[in-house]
Motif scaffolding. Structure first.
Motif, mmCIF file in Angstrom:
data_model
loop_
_atom_site.group_PDB
_atom_site.id
_atom_site.type_symbol
_atom_site.label_atom_id
_atom_site.label_comp_id
_atom_site.label_asym_id
_atom_site.label_seq_id
_atom_site.Cartn_x
_atom_site.Cartn_y
_atom_site.Cartn_z
ATOM 1 N N GLY A 50 71.465 -32.525 3.366
ATOM 2 C CA GLY A 50 71.523 -32.796 1.936
ATOM 3 C C GLY A 50 72.137 -34.149 1.636
ATOM 4 O O GLY A 50 71.664 -34.882 0.761
ATOM 5 N N MET A 51 73.201 -34.473 2.359
ATOM 6 C CA MET A 51 73.830 -35.783 2.155
ATOM 7 C C MET A 51 72.892 -36.915 2.558
ATOM 8 O O MET A 51 72.804 -37.934 1.867
ATOM 9 C CB MET A 51 75.139 -35.860 2.937
ATOM 10 N N MET A 52 72.187 -36.732 3.677
ATOM 11 C CA MET A 52 71.224 -37.763 4.089
ATOM 12 C C MET A 52 70.131 -37.919 3.043
ATOM 13 O O MET A 52 69.716 -39.035 2.731
ATOM 14 C CB MET A 52 70.602 -37.408 5.444
ATOM 15 N N ALA A 53 69.657 -36.803 2.490
ATOM 16 C CA ALA A 53 68.602 -36.870 1.483
ATOM 17 C C ALA A 53 69.086 -37.607 0.236
ATOM 18 O O ALA A 53 68.356 -38.422 -0.333
ATOM 19 C CB ALA A 53 68.134 -35.460 1.129
ATOM 20 N N VAL A 54 70.307 -37.344 -0.184
ATOM 21 C CA VAL A 54 70.842 -38.021 -1.370
ATOM 22 C C VAL A 54 71.028 -39.520 -1.106
ATOM 23 O O VAL A 54 70.639 -40.360 -1.931
ATOM 24 C CB VAL A 54 72.173 -37.375 -1.811
ATOM 25 N N PHE A 55 71.582 -39.862 0.039
ATOM 26 C CA PHE A 55 71.835 -41.278 0.322
ATOM 27 C C PHE A 55 70.539 -42.051 0.569
ATOM 28 O O PHE A 55 70.379 -43.174 0.081
ATOM 29 C CB PHE A 55 72.793 -41.438 1.499
ATOM 30 N N PHE A 56 69.611 -41.467 1.328
ATOM 31 C CA PHE A 56 68.317 -42.126 1.508
ATOM 32 C C PHE A 56 67.559 -42.185 0.195
ATOM 33 O O PHE A 56 66.862 -43.157 -0.086
ATOM 34 C CB PHE A 56 67.475 -41.416 2.572
ATOM 35 N N GLY A 65 75.021 -28.176 9.130
ATOM 36 C CA GLY A 65 73.793 -28.952 9.256
ATOM 37 C C GLY A 65 73.067 -29.151 7.940
ATOM 38 O O GLY A 65 72.558 -30.232 7.660
ATOM 39 N N LEU A 66 73.020 -28.107 7.114
ATOM 40 C CA LEU A 66 72.330 -28.245 5.824
ATOM 41 C C LEU A 66 73.081 -29.185 4.892
ATOM 42 O O LEU A 66 72.458 -29.915 4.115
ATOM 43 C CB LEU A 66 72.154 -26.876 5.178
ATOM 44 N N LEU A 67 74.397 -29.185 4.980
ATOM 45 C CA LEU A 67 75.182 -30.133 4.187
ATOM 46 C C LEU A 67 74.874 -31.567 4.616
ATOM 47 O O LEU A 67 74.690 -32.457 3.775
ATOM 48 C CB LEU A 67 76.675 -29.847 4.338
ATOM 49 N N ALA A 68 74.799 -31.780 5.925
ATOM 50 C CA ALA A 68 74.477 -33.118 6.433
ATOM 51 C C ALA A 68 73.076 -33.543 6.015
ATOM 52 O O ALA A 68 72.858 -34.697 5.623
ATOM 53 C CB ALA A 68 74.603 -33.135 7.953
ATOM 54 N N GLY A 99 61.622 -42.560 -5.481
ATOM 55 C CA GLY A 99 62.555 -42.893 -4.402
ATOM 56 C C GLY A 99 63.204 -41.667 -3.793
ATOM 57 O O GLY A 99 63.328 -41.556 -2.572
ATOM 58 N N PHE A 100 63.600 -40.713 -4.628
ATOM 59 C CA PHE A 100 64.210 -39.500 -4.091
ATOM 60 C C PHE A 100 63.182 -38.629 -3.371
ATOM 61 O O PHE A 100 63.509 -37.979 -2.377
ATOM 62 C CB PHE A 100 64.945 -38.722 -5.178
ATOM 63 N N ALA A 101 61.940 -38.630 -3.834
ATOM 64 C CA ALA A 101 60.891 -37.900 -3.114
ATOM 65 C C ALA A 101 60.668 -38.526 -1.733
ATOM 66 O O ALA A 101 60.526 -37.806 -0.730
ATOM 67 C CB ALA A 101 59.602 -37.894 -3.924
ATOM 68 N N LEU A 102 60.665 -39.853 -1.679
ATOM 69 C CA LEU A 102 60.532 -40.535 -0.390
ATOM 70 C C LEU A 102 61.732 -40.270 0.513
ATOM 71 O O LEU A 102 61.579 -40.103 1.734
ATOM 72 C CB LEU A 102 60.362 -42.040 -0.609
ATOM 73 N N GLY A 103 62.924 -40.225 -0.062
ATOM 74 C CA GLY A 103 64.121 -39.936 0.727
ATOM 75 C C GLY A 103 64.097 -38.547 1.321
ATOM 76 O O GLY A 103 64.441 -38.352 2.500
ATOM 77 N N ILE A 104 63.681 -37.565 0.533
ATOM 78 C CA ILE A 104 63.590 -36.198 1.044
ATOM 79 C C ILE A 104 62.521 -36.112 2.124
ATOM 80 O O ILE A 104 62.722 -35.465 3.161
ATOM 81 C CB ILE A 104 63.301 -35.221 -0.112
ATOM 82 N N GLY A 105 61.404 -36.770 1.906
ATOM 83 C CA GLY A 105 60.358 -36.791 2.927
ATOM 84 C C GLY A 105 60.816 -37.450 4.213
ATOM 85 O O GLY A 105 60.491 -36.993 5.313
ATOM 86 N N PHE A 106 61.590 -38.516 4.090
ATOM 87 C CA PHE A 106 62.104 -39.212 5.271
ATOM 88 C C PHE A 106 63.048 -38.322 6.059
ATOM 89 O O PHE A 106 62.973 -38.258 7.291
ATOM 90 C CB PHE A 106 62.799 -40.501 4.841
ATOM 91 N N VAL A 107 63.921 -37.610 5.365
ATOM 92 C CA VAL A 107 64.847 -36.701 6.052
ATOM 93 C C VAL A 107 64.076 -35.560 6.720
ATOM 94 O O VAL A 107 64.388 -35.164 7.848
ATOM 95 C CB VAL A 107 65.917 -36.166 5.084
ATOM 96 N N LEU A 108 63.069 -35.043 6.037
ATOM 97 C CA LEU A 108 62.245 -33.995 6.652
ATOM 98 C C LEU A 108 61.556 -34.497 7.925
ATOM 99 O O LEU A 108 61.499 -33.776 8.925
ATOM 100 C CB LEU A 108 61.210 -33.486 5.658
ATOM 101 N N LEU A 109 61.060 -35.722 7.885
ATOM 102 C CA LEU A 109 60.456 -36.289 9.091
ATOM 103 C C LEU A 109 61.477 -36.456 10.213
ATOM 104 O O LEU A 109 61.166 -36.203 11.374
ATOM 105 C CB LEU A 109 59.807 -37.636 8.776
ATOM 106 N N LEU A 110 62.681 -36.887 9.873
ATOM 107 C CA LEU A 110 63.724 -37.011 10.888
ATOM 108 C C LEU A 110 64.038 -35.673 11.533
ATOM 109 O O LEU A 110 64.219 -35.577 12.750
ATOM 110 C CB LEU A 110 65.005 -37.594 10.274
#
Length: 81
Positions: free
Chosen positions: A49-55, A44-47, A15-26
């Motif tokens: 990171g937060m998106m990656a953790v929440f996704f 921006g990097l903080l935002a 799930g966290f790998a998918l979340g990081i991938g999703f944020v990278l795609l965004l």
């Protein structure tokens, strides 16, 4: 290690790998100018990171739920009696 704990850990990692991938795609596809904001903004990097953790948390919980449901389907316990 119990099977359920191992299943949970695998689901969280996926799930966290998918979340990081999703944020990278965004960021790469610059959806709604998120990529520009992340790459040029002061925090921006903080935002990102937060998106990656929440996704990651969202996708991990969905992944775990789907795997638990499929365990019941594999056992045949979802048949109506």
């Amino acid at each position: 290690m119990p099977k359920l704990i191992r299943l949970y850990i695998d689901s969280v990692l996926l799930g966290f790998a998918l979340g990081i991938g999703f944020v990278l795609l965004l960021v790469i596809l610059d959806v709604a100018q998120i990529g520009r904001l992340v790459l040029t903004g002061r925090d921006g990097l903080l935002a990102a990171g937060m998106m990656a953790v929440f996704f990651g948390g969202l996708f991990a919980s969905v992944q775990f739920a789907l795997r638990v449901v499929t365990i019941g389907a594999q056992d045949g316990s979802d048949k109506k009696r």
